[in-house]
Design a protein around this motif. Structure first.
Motif, short mmCIF file in Angstrom:
data_model
loop_
_atom_site.label_atom_id
_atom_site.label_comp_id
_atom_site.label_asym_id
_atom_site.label_seq_id
_atom_site.Cartn_x
_atom_site.Cartn_y
_atom_site.Cartn_z
N ARG A 46 55.22 46.03 39.69
CA ARG A 46 54.75 47.61 39.59
C ARG A 46 55.17 47.97 38.13
N GLU A 47 56.26 47.39 37.61
CA GLU A 47 56.78 47.77 36.31
C GLU A 47 55.69 47.36 35.30
N ASP A 48 55.23 46.20 35.23
CA ASP A 48 54.18 46.07 33.94
C ASP A 48 52.90 45.97 34.26
N GLY A 49 52.68 46.26 35.60
CA GLY A 49 51.19 45.92 36.23
C GLY A 49 50.40 44.69 36.30
N SER A 50 51.63 43.51 35.70
CA SER A 50 50.64 42.28 36.10
C SER A 50 50.63 41.76 37.67
N ILE A 51 49.78 40.96 38.07
CA ILE A 51 49.64 40.25 39.08
C ILE A 51 49.98 38.80 39.00
N LYS A 52 50.95 38.50 39.87
CA LYS A 52 51.37 36.95 39.83
C LYS A 52 50.87 36.15 41.15
N PRO A 53 50.76 34.99 40.93
CA PRO A 53 50.37 34.19 42.31
C PRO A 53 51.73 34.13 43.16
N TRP A 54 51.26 33.99 44.35
CA TRP A 54 52.41 33.97 45.41
C TRP A 54 52.18 32.98 46.54
N LEU A 55 51.56 33.05 47.60
CA LEU A 55 51.09 32.33 48.46
C LEU A 55 49.55 31.69 47.96
N ALA A 56 48.89 32.73 47.30
CA ALA A 56 47.75 32.25 46.48
C ALA A 56 48.01 31.88 45.23
N SER A 57 47.31 30.72 44.68
CA SER A 57 47.66 30.03 43.37
C SER A 57 46.81 30.92 42.54
N SER A 58 45.70 31.56 42.81
CA SER A 58 44.68 32.21 42.05
C SER A 58 43.77 32.94 43.04
N TYR A 59 42.97 34.00 42.35
CA TYR A 59 42.21 34.67 42.96
C TYR A 59 40.99 34.89 41.95
N HIS A 60 39.73 35.19 42.45
CA HIS A 60 38.61 35.36 41.82
C HIS A 60 37.70 36.50 42.63
N LEU A 61 37.50 37.67 41.57
CA LEU A 61 36.49 38.51 41.97
C LEU A 61 35.00 38.36 41.48
N SER A 62 34.21 38.23 42.40
CA SER A 62 32.76 38.06 41.87
C SER A 62 32.29 39.12 41.02
N ASN A 63 31.08 38.60 40.37
CA ASN A 63 30.59 39.54 39.49
C ASN A 63 30.24 40.91 39.90
N ASN A 64 29.78 41.01 40.92
CA ASN A 64 29.23 42.18 41.64
C ASN A 64 30.41 42.95 42.48
N ALA A 65 31.61 42.31 42.43
CA ALA A 65 32.91 42.84 42.81
C ALA A 65 32.72 43.11 44.47
N THR A 66 31.95 42.29 45.27
CA THR A 66 31.96 42.43 46.81
C THR A 66 32.55 41.09 47.29
N THR A 67 33.09 40.26 46.52
CA THR A 67 33.63 38.99 47.06
C THR A 67 34.98 38.58 46.39
N ILE A 68 36.17 38.52 47.22
CA ILE A 68 37.13 37.96 46.65
C ILE A 68 37.47 36.53 47.16
N THR A 69 37.85 35.48 46.28
CA THR A 69 38.09 34.25 46.68
C THR A 69 39.73 33.99 46.36
N PHE A 70 40.46 33.73 47.34
CA PHE A 70 41.90 33.15 47.18
C PHE A 70 42.11 31.94 47.30
N ASN A 71 42.53 31.19 46.39
CA ASN A 71 42.96 29.71 46.47
C ASN A 71 44.48 29.75 46.80
N LEU A 72 44.73 28.79 47.61
CA LEU A 72 45.99 28.93 48.36
C LEU A 72 46.65 27.67 47.71
N HIS A 73 48.22 27.99 47.45
CA HIS A 73 49.11 26.96 47.07
C HIS A 73 48.97 25.84 47.98
N PRO A 74 48.77 24.51 47.42
CA PRO A 74 48.90 23.25 48.48
C PRO A 74 50.49 23.00 48.73
#
Length: 194
Positions: free
Chosen positions: A89-117
């Motif tokens: 909340r201090e600098d507005g950054s988003i860090k991986p936690w349980l998900a190693s990454s995320y991807h928002l589709s071009n039309n912003a109607t799908t979010i894909t979370f890739n989880l840490h193995p």
């Protein structure tokens, strides 16, 4: 509680250990104070009941239900149950936690979370996309715990594999990433645990 295979969360787990040690020292100090109390004659008093008031709000209740409105224990959210992403909340950054990454589709109607193995629950079972789908479906099936109204925005949830979660939205929504990634605490799926 999840056990991460990397050292990126050691600081938080170290804080948990410090909190646990502090709590233990507080109880021990209370016990020593009670055992060391003397009567008017100067002799040590044995027996009786020791009452410990942990806080000014009343008795300690073991409520580790992360969805308990207003009565969830401090620390349950974050030290026992965790989120997919960490929002600074201090600098507005988003860090991986349980998900190693995320991807928002071009039309912003799908979010894909890739989880840490390699992440495991405290019972040794692996953390997988089934846990995320279970949590989101549980919120859907029990609207009283949908505090952020995420299911007013979600069309469906799927897990194409053990480390991928796809959330399909009814329409583009800017705040959904905050609610899904940073405010939804993931529970272990009950499948295979009974």
């Amino acid at each position: 509680m999840l056990q991460h295979p990397t050292s990126s969360h050691e600081g938080r787990h170290g804080l948990s250990r410090v909190f646990s040690l502090f709590s233990l020292l507080l109880v021990l100090a209370s016990l020593l104070a009670a055992c060391g109390s003397t009567s008017n004659s100067g002799t040590t008093k044995y027996g009786g009941t020791l009452t410990i008031a942990p806080s000014p709000v009343g008795d300690y209740t073991r409520n580790f239900n992360v969805f308990a409105s207003g009565s969830v224990l401090s620390g349950t959210q974050g030290m026992i149950y965790e989120t997919l992403l960490f929002f600074n909340r201090e600098d507005g950054s988003i860090k991986p936690w349980l998900a190693s990454s995320y991807h928002l589709s071009n039309n912003a109607t799908t979010i894909t979370f890739n989880l840490h193995p390699g992440v495991k629950w405290s019972d040794g079972k692996p953390f997988t996309s089934a846990d995320v789908v279970f949590t989101l479906n549980m919120i859907h099936n029990h609207p009283a715990i949908d505090y952020s109204a995420i299911w007013t925005m979600i069309k469906g949830v799927s897990a194409p594999d053990d480390h991928t979660v796809v959330v399909t939205l009814k329409q583009p929504s800017t705040p959904i990433l905050w609610y899904l990634g940073g405010q939804t605490y993931i529970l272990p799926s009950i499948s295979g645990r009974m």
